[in-house]
Scaffold this motif. Structure first.
Motif, short mmCIF file in Angstrom:
data_model
loop_
_atom_site.label_atom_id
_atom_site.label_comp_id
_atom_site.label_asym_id
_atom_site.label_seq_id
_atom_site.Cartn_x
_atom_site.Cartn_y
_atom_site.Cartn_z
N GLU A 112 -3.78 11.81 -3.85
CA GLU A 112 -5.06 12.72 -3.50
C GLU A 112 -4.29 14.11 -3.30
N SER A 141 -2.33 -1.46 -3.82
CA SER A 141 -2.87 -0.40 -4.01
C SER A 141 -2.19 0.86 -3.85
N LYS A 168 0.35 5.73 -0.37
CA LYS A 168 -0.60 6.62 -0.17
C LYS A 168 0.30 8.14 -0.06
N ASN A 200 0.85 -1.12 -0.13
CA ASN A 200 0.06 -0.07 0.09
C ASN A 200 0.77 1.37 -0.13
N ARG A 231 -5.19 4.61 -8.11
CA ARG A 231 -6.11 5.66 -8.00
C ARG A 231 -5.69 7.24 -7.76
N GLN A 232 -6.25 8.14 -8.29
CA GLN A 232 -5.73 9.58 -8.33
C GLN A 232 -7.10 10.17 -8.03
N GLU A 233 -7.06 11.16 -7.23
CA GLU A 233 -8.26 11.94 -7.10
C GLU A 233 -8.05 13.55 -6.64
N THR A 272 -2.47 5.15 -3.97
CA THR A 272 -3.45 6.25 -4.03
C THR A 272 -2.76 7.59 -3.89
#
Length: 204
Positions: A142, A138, A100, A98, A180-182, A140
């Motif tokens: 953000e 994952s 982030k 993981n 994932r990108q936000e 991620t």
């Protein structure tokens, strides 16, 4: 301004949590408490960098979080609110399950009085890489633009910061890897008697 970085190498194991940075509201701008036509202080910029090298098959996580300081406000008299600080977060891991990276720009401070305005929100930028991921992994990223400061007593509201992430997250794995990108634009500041601020654009 704040700039933190860590490089770590460890054998992965149950519930192992590799470098995690929590940089919250550092370097808030100074407020204006009296006077006419003053400028409140800008929020401080923040940067968080986390680099991990994970050895073994157990779960491990590498996280970088950066929260910029808010701009100062005008609590009495008249003046412009301070701009929010800029936030940068970069996270990368070789191995692990993981990764982030989160960056949040600082909010603009409140402005007061006709012809004045709230501060603009601070920008945010985040990137992340997870290579040689373990198992169902994952990655991620953000980015949250800072909100514009409110306008009080006929001051205009500040503009929210835009947020743009284009191919900001990457990685590879021999198993399953979710990327994932936000991006979230900052809210525009409200106004009592002036013009409200514009919300920030978001592109991802």
């Amino acid at each position: 301004n704040f700039d933190f970085a860590m490089r770590i190498e460890a054998v992965a194991g149950a519930e192992l949590n590799l470098p995690s940075f929590f940089i919250r509201d550092l370097g808030a701008g100074g407020d204006i408490t009296a006077g006419i036509g003053n400028q409140a202080g800008a929020g401080g910029d923040t940067q968080a960098v986390a680099v991990g090298n994970v050895i073994g098959d157990g779960p491990a996580e590498v996280t970088a979080r950066s929260y910029a300081g808010a701009g100062g406000g005008v609590t009495s008299g008249t003046g412009d609110g301070g701009a929010g600080g800029t936030a940068v977060a970069d996270s990368s891991s070789e191995g692990g399950y993981n990764m982030k990276a989160l960056a949040a720009g600082g909010a603009g401070g409140a402005g007061r009085g006709q012809g004045q305005s709230g501060g603009n929100g601070g920008s945010a930028d985040a990137t992340g890489i997870l290579n040689n991921a373990i198992g169902n992994a994952s990655a991620t990223v953000e980015s949250i633009g800072g909100a514009g400061g409110d306008g009080i007593d006929q001051a205009d509201g500040g503009n929210g910061a835009a947020s743009m992430l284009v191919n900001a997250v990457s990685g590879w794995s021999n198993s399953l890897l979710s990327l994932r990108q936000e991006a979230t634009g900052g809210d525009g500041g409200s106004s009592a008697g002036g013009v409200a601020g514009t919300g920030g654009e978001a592109v991802s």
